[in-house]
Design a protein around this motif. Structure first.
Motif, PDB file in Angstrom:
ATOM      1  N   ALA B  31      57.124 -82.554  12.342  1.00 25.81           N
ATOM      2  CA  ALA B  31      57.492 -81.364  11.553  1.00 25.81           C
ATOM      3  C   ALA B  31      58.381 -80.494  12.426  1.00 25.81           C
ATOM      4  O   ALA B  31      59.541 -80.823  12.645  1.00 25.81           O
ATOM      5  CB  ALA B  31      56.226 -80.657  11.094  1.00 25.81           C
ATOM      6  N   HIS B  34      57.034 -78.821  17.902  1.00 29.53           N
ATOM      7  CA  HIS B  34      56.651 -78.027  19.067  1.00 29.53           C
ATOM      8  C   HIS B  34      55.306 -78.410  19.669  1.00 29.53           C
ATOM      9  O   HIS B  34      54.938 -77.893  20.718  1.00 29.53           O
ATOM     10  CB  HIS B  34      56.724 -76.533  18.746  1.00 29.53           C
ATOM     11  N   GLN B  99      52.145 -63.656  16.403  1.00 30.52           N
ATOM     12  CA  GLN B  99      51.788 -63.664  17.831  1.00 30.52           C
ATOM     13  C   GLN B  99      51.815 -65.058  18.442  1.00 30.52           C
ATOM     14  O   GLN B  99      51.412 -65.247  19.589  1.00 30.52           O
ATOM     15  CB  GLN B  99      50.378 -63.088  18.021  1.00 30.52           C
ATOM     16  N   ILE B 100      52.241 -66.030  17.683  1.00 30.43           N
ATOM     17  CA  ILE B 100      52.290 -67.394  18.238  1.00 30.43           C
ATOM     18  C   ILE B 100      53.454 -67.520  19.220  1.00 30.43           C
ATOM     19  O   ILE B 100      54.579 -67.146  18.900  1.00 30.43           O
ATOM     20  CB  ILE B 100      52.446 -68.424  17.098  1.00 30.43           C
ATOM     21  N   GLY B 113      52.038 -78.371  10.888  1.00 32.80           N
ATOM     22  CA  GLY B 113      51.949 -78.994  12.209  1.00 32.80           C
ATOM     23  C   GLY B 113      50.874 -78.325  13.045  1.00 32.80           C
ATOM     24  O   GLY B 113      50.131 -78.985  13.780  1.00 32.80           O
ATOM     25  N   ASN B 114      50.788 -77.019  12.923  1.00 29.73           N
ATOM     26  CA  ASN B 114      49.818 -76.275  13.717  1.00 29.73           C
ATOM     27  C   ASN B 114      48.393 -76.707  13.386  1.00 29.73           C
ATOM     28  O   ASN B 114      47.599 -77.017  14.272  1.00 29.73           O
ATOM     29  CB  ASN B 114      50.016 -74.772  13.465  1.00 29.73           C
ATOM     30  N   ASP B 123      46.061 -70.466  16.899  1.00 33.15           N
ATOM     31  CA  ASP B 123      45.665 -69.241  16.208  1.00 33.15           C
ATOM     32  C   ASP B 123      45.354 -69.466  14.731  1.00 33.15           C
ATOM     33  O   ASP B 123      44.432 -68.876  14.182  1.00 33.15           O
ATOM     34  CB  ASP B 123      46.798 -68.216  16.309  1.00 33.15           C
ATOM     35  N   LEU B 124      46.178 -70.296  14.088  1.00 39.09           N
ATOM     36  CA  LEU B 124      46.069 -70.356  12.634  1.00 39.09           C
ATOM     37  C   LEU B 124      44.751 -70.947  12.139  1.00 39.09           C
ATOM     38  O   LEU B 124      44.190 -70.454  11.157  1.00 39.09           O
ATOM     39  CB  LEU B 124      47.278 -71.096  12.034  1.00 39.09           C
ATOM     40  N   LEU B 160      42.509 -85.554   8.414  1.00 38.03           N
ATOM     41  CA  LEU B 160      43.697 -86.303   7.982  1.00 38.03           C
ATOM     42  C   LEU B 160      43.628 -87.738   8.481  1.00 38.03           C
ATOM     43  O   LEU B 160      43.423 -87.987   9.671  1.00 38.03           O
ATOM     44  CB  LEU B 160      44.966 -85.645   8.544  1.00 38.03           C
ATOM     45  N   ILE B 165      49.302 -86.922   4.406  1.00 42.46           N
ATOM     46  CA  ILE B 165      50.249 -85.853   4.718  1.00 42.46           C
ATOM     47  C   ILE B 165      49.668 -84.558   4.180  1.00 42.46           C
ATOM     48  O   ILE B 165      49.273 -84.481   2.997  1.00 42.46           O
ATOM     49  CB  ILE B 165      51.623 -86.130   4.069  1.00 42.46           C
ATOM     50  N   ARG B 191      50.459 -68.587  26.065  1.00 44.21           N
ATOM     51  CA  ARG B 191      50.378 -67.701  24.897  1.00 44.21           C
ATOM     52  C   ARG B 191      49.375 -68.173  23.855  1.00 44.21           C
ATOM     53  O   ARG B 191      49.158 -67.521  22.851  1.00 44.21           O
ATOM     54  CB  ARG B 191      51.734 -67.529  24.199  1.00 44.21           C
TER      55      ARG B 191
HETATM   56  C1  LIG Z   1      55.605 -72.782  24.318  1.00 47.61           C
HETATM   57  C2  LIG Z   1      54.677 -72.931  23.150  1.00 47.61           C
HETATM   58  C3  LIG Z   1      53.787 -71.916  22.886  1.00 47.61           C
HETATM   59  C4  LIG Z   1      52.922 -72.026  21.807  1.00 47.61           C
HETATM   60  N1  LIG Z   1      52.057 -71.014  21.581  1.00 47.61           N
HETATM   61  C5  LIG Z   1      51.207 -71.106  20.537  1.00 47.61           C
HETATM   62  C6  LIG Z   1      50.310 -70.054  20.243  1.00 47.61           C
HETATM   63  O1  LIG Z   1      50.280 -69.022  20.900  1.00 47.61           O
HETATM   64  N2  LIG Z   1      49.468 -70.211  19.210  1.00 47.61           N
HETATM   65  C7  LIG Z   1      49.495 -71.321  18.425  1.00 47.61           C
HETATM   66  O2  LIG Z   1      48.715 -71.395  17.489  1.00 47.61           O
HETATM   67  N3  LIG Z   1      50.346 -72.319  18.661  1.00 47.61           N
HETATM   68  C8  LIG Z   1      51.211 -72.238  19.695  1.00 47.61           C
HETATM   69  N4  LIG Z   1      52.101 -73.249  19.914  1.00 47.61           N
HETATM   70  C9  LIG Z   1      52.091 -74.423  19.036  1.00 47.61           C
HETATM   71  C10 LIG Z   1      52.988 -74.186  17.835  1.00 47.61           C
HETATM   72  O3  LIG Z   1      52.350 -73.332  16.933  1.00 47.61           O
HETATM   73  C11 LIG Z   1      53.364 -75.489  17.164  1.00 47.61           C
HETATM   74  O4  LIG Z   1      54.458 -75.208  16.407  1.00 47.61           O
HETATM   75  C12 LIG Z   1      52.344 -76.092  16.260  1.00 47.61           C
HETATM   76  O5  LIG Z   1      51.139 -76.280  16.947  1.00 47.61           O
HETATM   77  C13 LIG Z   1      52.802 -77.431  15.759  1.00 47.61           C
HETATM   78  O6  LIG Z   1      53.651 -77.290  14.682  1.00 47.61           O
HETATM   79  P1  LIG Z   1      54.956 -78.172  14.561  1.00 47.61           P
HETATM   80  O7  LIG Z   1      55.512 -77.923  13.210  1.00 47.61           O
HETATM   81  O8  LIG Z   1      55.832 -77.916  15.685  1.00 47.61           O
HETATM   82  O9  LIG Z   1      54.310 -79.646  14.591  1.00 47.61           O
HETATM   83  P2  LIG Z   1      54.765 -81.000  15.266  1.00 47.61           P
HETATM   84  O10 LIG Z   1      54.863 -80.843  16.726  1.00 47.61           O
HETATM   85  O11 LIG Z   1      55.950 -81.536  14.585  1.00 47.61           O
HETATM   86  O12 LIG Z   1      53.512 -81.872  14.899  1.00 47.61           O
HETATM   87  C14 LIG Z   1      52.256 -81.636  15.485  1.00 47.61           C
HETATM   88  C15 LIG Z   1      51.265 -82.678  15.012  1.00 47.61           C
HETATM   89  O13 LIG Z   1      50.954 -82.495  13.643  1.00 47.61           O
HETATM   90  C16 LIG Z   1      51.309 -83.632  12.875  1.00 47.61           C
HETATM   91  N5  LIG Z   1      51.852 -83.114  11.607  1.00 47.61           N
HETATM   92  C17 LIG Z   1      52.869 -82.228  11.490  1.00 47.61           C
HETATM   93  N6  LIG Z   1      53.049 -81.907  10.204  1.00 47.61           N
HETATM   94  C18 LIG Z   1      52.139 -82.597   9.491  1.00 47.61           C
HETATM   95  C19 LIG Z   1      51.821 -82.677   8.109  1.00 47.61           C
HETATM   96  N7  LIG Z   1      52.479 -81.955   7.207  1.00 47.61           N
HETATM   97  N8  LIG Z   1      50.830 -83.496   7.752  1.00 47.61           N
HETATM   98  C20 LIG Z   1      50.121 -84.221   8.651  1.00 47.61           C
HETATM   99  N9  LIG Z   1      50.376 -84.169   9.963  1.00 47.61           N
HETATM  100  C21 LIG Z   1      51.373 -83.368  10.385  1.00 47.61           C
HETATM  101  C22 LIG Z   1      52.272 -84.396  13.722  1.00 47.61           C
HETATM  102  O14 LIG Z   1      52.251 -85.757  13.455  1.00 47.61           O
HETATM  103  C23 LIG Z   1      51.779 -84.099  15.103  1.00 47.61           C
HETATM  104  O15 LIG Z   1      50.712 -84.927  15.420  1.00 47.61           O
HETATM  105  C24 LIG Z   1      52.964 -73.166  20.977  1.00 47.61           C
HETATM  106  C25 LIG Z   1      53.866 -74.192  21.251  1.00 47.61           C
HETATM  107  C26 LIG Z   1      54.724 -74.082  22.338  1.00 47.61           C
HETATM  108  C27 LIG Z   1      55.698 -75.175  22.592  1.00 47.61           C
END
Ligand SMILES: Cc1cc2nc3c(=O)[nH]c(=O)nc-3n(C[C@H](O)[C@H](O)[C@H](O)COP(=O)(O)OP(=O)(O)OC[C@H]3O[C@@H](n4cnc5c(N)ncnc54)[C@H](O)[C@@H]3O)c2cc1C
Lengths: 786, 288
Positions: B31, B34, B99-100, B113-114, B123-124, B160, B165, B191
């Motif tokens: 997604a 991150h 705050q993420i 993704g979170n 957080d979520l 899941l 999905i 963070r």
């Molecule tokens: C520097 C940094 C700081 C961060 N700080 C925080 C914070 O303070 N608090 C916080 O909560 N998070 C934090 N995060 C995490 C951030 O919120 C991510 O964005 C989140 O955890 C993952 O979302 P994504 O869309 O990037 O998922 P991806 O990285 O694309 O996917 C993450 C996982 O989820 C799966 N996935 C994604 N979408 C779906 C879907 N629709 N259905 C089924 N599986 C799916 C993927 O296969 C993978 O396994 C941080 C990340 C970084 C890099």
């Protein structure tokens, strides 16, 4: 204009290229036929390598070669240590570029893969089979020095790299007297390991020509000329066939002083393969294998009279050196630390024992402040404790012990001769500016919502502008510490400066141009500064220890003054006057009383370069060079105040305010000074509140990435108030001192003292840095229980 | 670092994404990337294929209907933080999303993704547990809906399946007289939440008609603090009552506490009441 360019906060000329991404860093160097080196690093802190099999890796797609310790045998000499600390029983352990029998920290190089693409190199790393026989390891310096500790180097008993002492006066007598009729304060201080975190990690590009036997090495170094020499020692390539280029270097903070095995392994690969080879470390690799800073265990005692007069200081320091001695490492916890122990105070007697100890960690080197923050912290902490013991205000204890104002030399107990300073004046100005008395009153009103206010002072003096070469020799530094500059006027009046110093983010291209402009009346825009290329610039000893403006800037000023002298003679000739009747002002030469008939420096530059009409015996051209060897060090100083609030419910510390008063002499560019203070202060705050590299019991780095190693972030910092006083250095051509490290030297102690001041009503006596909320919270709970 | 080689597929629809998952066993959905990309780069994950769902329009956006907010799985943290509907109907969610990480993380990272990643320090999940959210999942056998308690199963483990999905997260919209809040103790480096407390309060006329509280960071999945909720129900929402109720927060944590070099499980549990109290106080203020 020229008279005002010195002291003007003009914008840094470096910034447009840095902030638009158009600067050329080592990683931006791309050469035809270039291939990529990737290091296999030890996953064990201490182990014997019993087998290593590279066959599969060699056969992997894109792989050109895999080399191990056996391959470099005879081709790469061990890494040299270049600070041979005298009278210290220094024992330098063999430091191979690639470990062949024993690995001594997680990060020691075990093999190198060279591949067409970096990703192919990383893929092949997984295919190298290494069998390790794990050995017991130790990362704490005090534990490593203890009986029965695991031994790192067969021939070095007790892991002791050196034992260095400094003493003056009769410290033991002072303590005997204080025990009887005064007070003795004791404290154990842990100066945790810190990771320097330059924005640009380290890297090298090596291009060896088999046809000429010449090597060009692009490297992320703070000192290309020293690296050229060390590279010659290790690789055997004669120095005259070596060219080292420090392109844009994205910060160093000391971590890019040392020469590193990976640099020379990269050279070796290029020599073997006859192709340019690039090696760029990842951030994880940077954490694992680029030098760390600090790592002291300090046991300190202060003797004083009951009215707060310090009579003696005694300390024992166990300084962790890591697995091997890095290039300048032995000088950091000794010369740059022990000689500054008496700080801004009159201390009649002191004694320090410093034990340099090998541990199973990445080598420890200079890190912004290098030895001086550890010295300042010790003293400033114990003075606050003394104040607490005697029920005095910490400011009053400082005042009682300050060296009085002096402007041309003051000898201290450690034999150094401070140049100039007004320590009481600095503190008074700080206290007045910050409304210290009011803050104390606010504190006395008690906590608000469980939040306790704390104030922390730190008065410091530091040694920089390293330094007289004769002293360098006496203290075992394997080089000189002068600087050189060549100043060349073109016929158009434009100026090129070639300088040995190697700025890497500090902004000296701007301040150097300001020096030239103010000395000879050209526009600073007409001055171009060349640095960082051993083939293009004169010799220099590098940018570290806040020495670049202090020494390189002095060299530049002296060179420009030579030009002014020559220009004056030529102007006199052209004006048909006697040299003695000539005056100079703001880029103009004229006969006394007739400023309207002046020759400008641009006129003179043209006439000198065309050489149509020169006085008898004068050479053509307008160019000068200097080697400037400073007669003494310079000693910047200041006083900082930190204001914190501690939330007793969670242990969270909030920095509410920070004021830095620094005296670095006349400021060439106050904006750059302010920037240096900001950065330095924040790095010191980082040590107090957030940063700390931690190894677990098996020697694995648990703070191995930015997810765990907490760097200071803007949103947790208050605005930093920067003020100054101006005290000239009596011996410096421009009167200037240094400012690069001042902030870091002062701020850790200021913040630490502030937090402990806040915790005082709760009965908390001691907390190790960094002040994580849990540590603070536990200390509060423990004090409640006690 | 460089990820190990993998095949990359971009799905145009949920149906296509499901086909790609079926065709490539072990494939990972991508997604915002991150959480997944850092794992790939550190080679902690090395799937043979990655199915990028990042551009599937139907998974994106926030709608309001049937008394709930429907948040598409691909909606970013920044969009949630800025959404008027979320700020009105689920303040705690907007507060948490804002705050993420840092702006780059919030602009790329998605709610789907979170929660699918289910990092205990996220957080979520905590907020969604407190707000009683449900999770819409599209799987080989059609669509199903799961409650938070069923969705989050352990550290980085959810309900899941390999071919599922997550399509949307549904949050009951708060009525008048209700308020919610999220208060977080961020790790100074990452963070992420060391401790995060979410609270929702319904409080007609200053009396608590109902409260729900969840805490994340100290345990593998967010804990609903039933003892706090019970202690507050029917009470006046005074500072003292909130403090007294919050003090019980740790008692719902069980024995399996998470800790690391920065903060031990014991500490997280000990300070959780402070954050619960702060979240309840803010939520009560918003309710009243
Ligand atoms: C520097 C940094 C700081 C961060 N700080 C925080 C914070 O303070 N608090 C916080 O909560 N998070 C934090 N995060 C995490 C951030 O919120 C991510 O964005 C989140 O955890 C993952 O979302 P994504 O869309 O990037 O998922 P991806 O990285 O694309 O996917 C993450 C996982 O989820 C799966 N996935 C994604 N979408 C779906 C879907 N629709 N259905 C089924 N599986 C799916 C993927 O296969 C993978 O396994 C941080 C990340 C970084 C890099």
């Amino acid at each position: 204009m020229s008279s005002r360019i010195f002291g003007s906060g003009i914008r840094r000329r470096e910034d447009p290229r840095l902030i638009t991404g158009s600067a050329t860093y080592t990683h931006d160097i791309v050469l035809p036929g270039m291939v990529h080196a990737v290091m296999l690093r030890s996953s064990h802190a201490h182990a014997r390598i019993t087998r290593i099999d590279t066959e599969q890796a060699k056969a992997a797609p894109g792989v050109l070669a895999v080399y191990t310790g056996a391959d470099i045998e005879g081709a790469l000499q061990p890494m040299p240590c270049a600070w041979l600390l005298p009278d210290s029983d220094l024992k330098i352990a063999a430091y191979p570029c690639i470990a062949s029998d024993v690995v001594r920290y997680t990060g020691d190089i075990v093999a190198v893969v060279v591949a067409e693409q970096p990703s192919q190199g990383y893929d092949a790393l997984d295919l190298i089979e290494v069998d390790y026989e794990p050995l017991p390891s130790v990362t704490d310096p005090e534990a490593a020095a203890a009986d029965g500790a695991p031994q790192l180097h067969a021939d070095i008993e007790g892991n002791q790299a050196f034992h260095w002492t400094v003493a003056g006066g009769d410290a033991d007598a002072a303590f005997a007297e204080a025990e009887a009729s005064g007070v003795v304060i004791k404290e154990r201080i842990l100066q945790q390991r810190l990771i320097p975190n330059a924005m640009e990690p380290r890297g090298a590009v090596a291009q060896y020509s088999r046809a000429t036997g010449e090597l060009t090495l692009w490297n992320t170094t703070q000192n290309p000329h020293i690296l050229r020499f060390l590279c010659s020692v290790v690789t055997g390539i004669p120095e005259d066939k070596l060219r080292v280029i420090a392109p844009e270097v994205g910060g160093g903070f000391g971590s890019k002083i040392a020469a590193y095995p990976a640099d020379f392994v990269t050279v070796f690969c290029s020599k073997q393969l006859g192709r340019p080879v690039k090696w760029i470390e990842t951030r994880s690799e940077n954490y694992q294998a680029t030098t760390h800073g600090r790592d002291h265990v300090q046991d300190v005692e202060l003797a004083a009279t009951k009215d707060g007069k310090i009579t003696g200081l005694r300390c024992t320091v166990h300084a962790g050196m890591g697995a091997y001695l890095s290039t300048a490492a032995p000088g950091i916890p000794t010369i740059l630390h022990g000689l500054m122990l008496s700080g801004c105070y009159t201390i009649p007697a002191l004694k320090e024992d410093v034990y340099g100890v090998y541990t199973n960690g990445v080598p420890v080197e200079a890190y912004r402040g290098a030895g001086r923050p550890e010295a300042t912290f010790m003293l400033e902490r114990l003075i606050d404790m003394l104040a607490g013991e005697l029920g005095m205000d910490p400011a009053d204890v400082r005042r009682r012990n300050f060296i009085p104002k002096f402007d041309d030399g003051h000898k201290v107990i450690t034999t150094l001769n401070y140049d100039s300073g007004d320590y009481p004046g600095a503190l008074d100005k700080l206290l007045e500016h910050t409304g210290y008395a009011g803050l104390r009153a606010q504190q006395a009103a008690g906590p608000v919502n469980g939040k306790y206010l704390g104030l922390g002072l730190s008065s410091y003096v530091e040694i920089c502008g390293l330094g007289p070469s004769q002293v360098a020799g006496a203290i075992g530094f394997q080089g000189g510490l002068w600087e050189s500059a060549i100043v060349r006027f073109h016929p158009t009046g434009k100026v090129h400066v070639f300088i040995g110093a190697s700025p890497h983010g500090q902004g000296e291209e701007t301040t150097f141009a300001q020096i030239v402009a103010s000395e000879i009346g050209v526009s600073s825009d007409d001055v171009k500064i060349f640095h960082g290329d051993t083939d293009a610039t004169p010799m220099g000893w590098g940018t570290y220890g806040s020495r670049t403006t202090a020494v390189g800037g002095a060299a530049l000023a002296v060179a420009v003054r030579k030009i002014r002298d020559k220009a004056k003679v030529l102007a006199a000739h052209l004006l048909e006057a006697s040299v003695d009747d000539m005056e100079y002002e703001d880029g103009k030469f004229f006969v006394k009383g007739s400023p309207d008939k002046a020759k400008t420096i641009q006129d003179i530059a043209l006439m000198a370069n065309v050489a149509w009409d020169l006085p008898e015996g004068m050479e053509a051209g307008l160019e000068a060079s200097t080697f400037y060897d400073p007669p003494n060090f310079v000693f910047p100083y200041g006083a900082h105040l930190a204001v914190v609030e501690v939330d007793t419910a969670t242990g969270d510390v909030e920095l509410k305010g920070y004021t830095a008063l620094d005296d670095c002499g006349p400021q060439i560019n106050p904006t750059i000074v302010e920037g240096q203070v900001h950065g330095g202060v924040v790095q010191g705050i980082g040590q107090a509140l957030w940063e700390g590299a931690a190894y677990d019991d098996s020697g694995q780095l648990v703070t191995g990435s930015m997810l765990d190693y907490a760097l200071p972030r803007a949103d947790r910092l208050p605005p930093i108030d920067v003020i100054s006083t101006v005290t000239r250095s009596p011996h410096h051509p421009l009167g200037v001192k240094g400012i690069g490290e001042a902030g870091t030297i002062a701020s850790t102690a200021a913040v630490y003292n502030a937090v402990m001041d806040a915790l005082k009503p709760l009965g908390v006596k001691r907390v190790d840095m960094p002040f994580t909320p849990e540590r603070v919270w536990r200390a509060i709970q423990d004090a409640k229980g006690a | 670092m460089f990820a190990a080689d993998f095949e990359y597929y971009r799905a145009g629809s949920v149906a296509e994404a499901r086909e790609l998952l079926a065709a490539h066993p072990g494939a990972k959905l991508l997604a915002g990337g991150h959480s997944l990309i850092p794992l790939l780069k550190l080679r902690l994950a090395a799937p043979a294929a990655v199915v990028d769902i990042g551009r599937i329009g139907e998974l994106h956006g926030i709608s309001n209907g049937g008394g709930a907010l429907h948040i598409g799985a691909l909606t970013t943290h920044a969009e949630i933080a800025a959404s008027a509907a979320v700020n009105a109907g689920a303040e705690a969610l907007a507060e948490a999303a804002s705050q993420i990480g840092d702006p780059a993380v919030r602009n790329r990272g998605t709610i789907g993704g979170n929660v699918a990643h289910a990092d205990p320090a996220s957080d979520l999940p905590t907020v969604l547990a407190a707000l009683g959210a449900t999770f819409t999942v599209s799987g080989p056998d059609g669509e199903r809906s799961l409650a938070a308690a069923d969705f989050f199963q352990g550290m980085m483990a959810t309900a899941l399946g390999e071919h599922d999905i997550l399509t949307a997260v549904n949050v009951p919209a708060a009525g008048s007289g209700s308020g919610s809040a999220y208060v977080k103790f961020s790790h100074p480096a990452s963070r992420y939440a060391v401790v995060g407390a979410a609270a929702a309060v319904t409080g007609a006329g200053g009396t608590c008609a109902g409260a729900s509280v969840a805490v994340g960071g100290a345990t593998a999945v967010p804990v609903r603090c039933a003892s706090v909720e019970a202690a507050l129900a029917g009470r006046a929402l005074s500072a003292d009552a909130i403090a007294a109720a919050a003090a019980a927060a740790g008692s719902d944590f069980g024995d399996d506490l998470l800790g690391d070099v920065f903060a031990s499980g014991e500490y997280r549990k000990a300070v959780a009441p402070v954050y619960v109290q702060r979240a309840l106080t803010a939520a009560a203020e918003r309710a009243g």
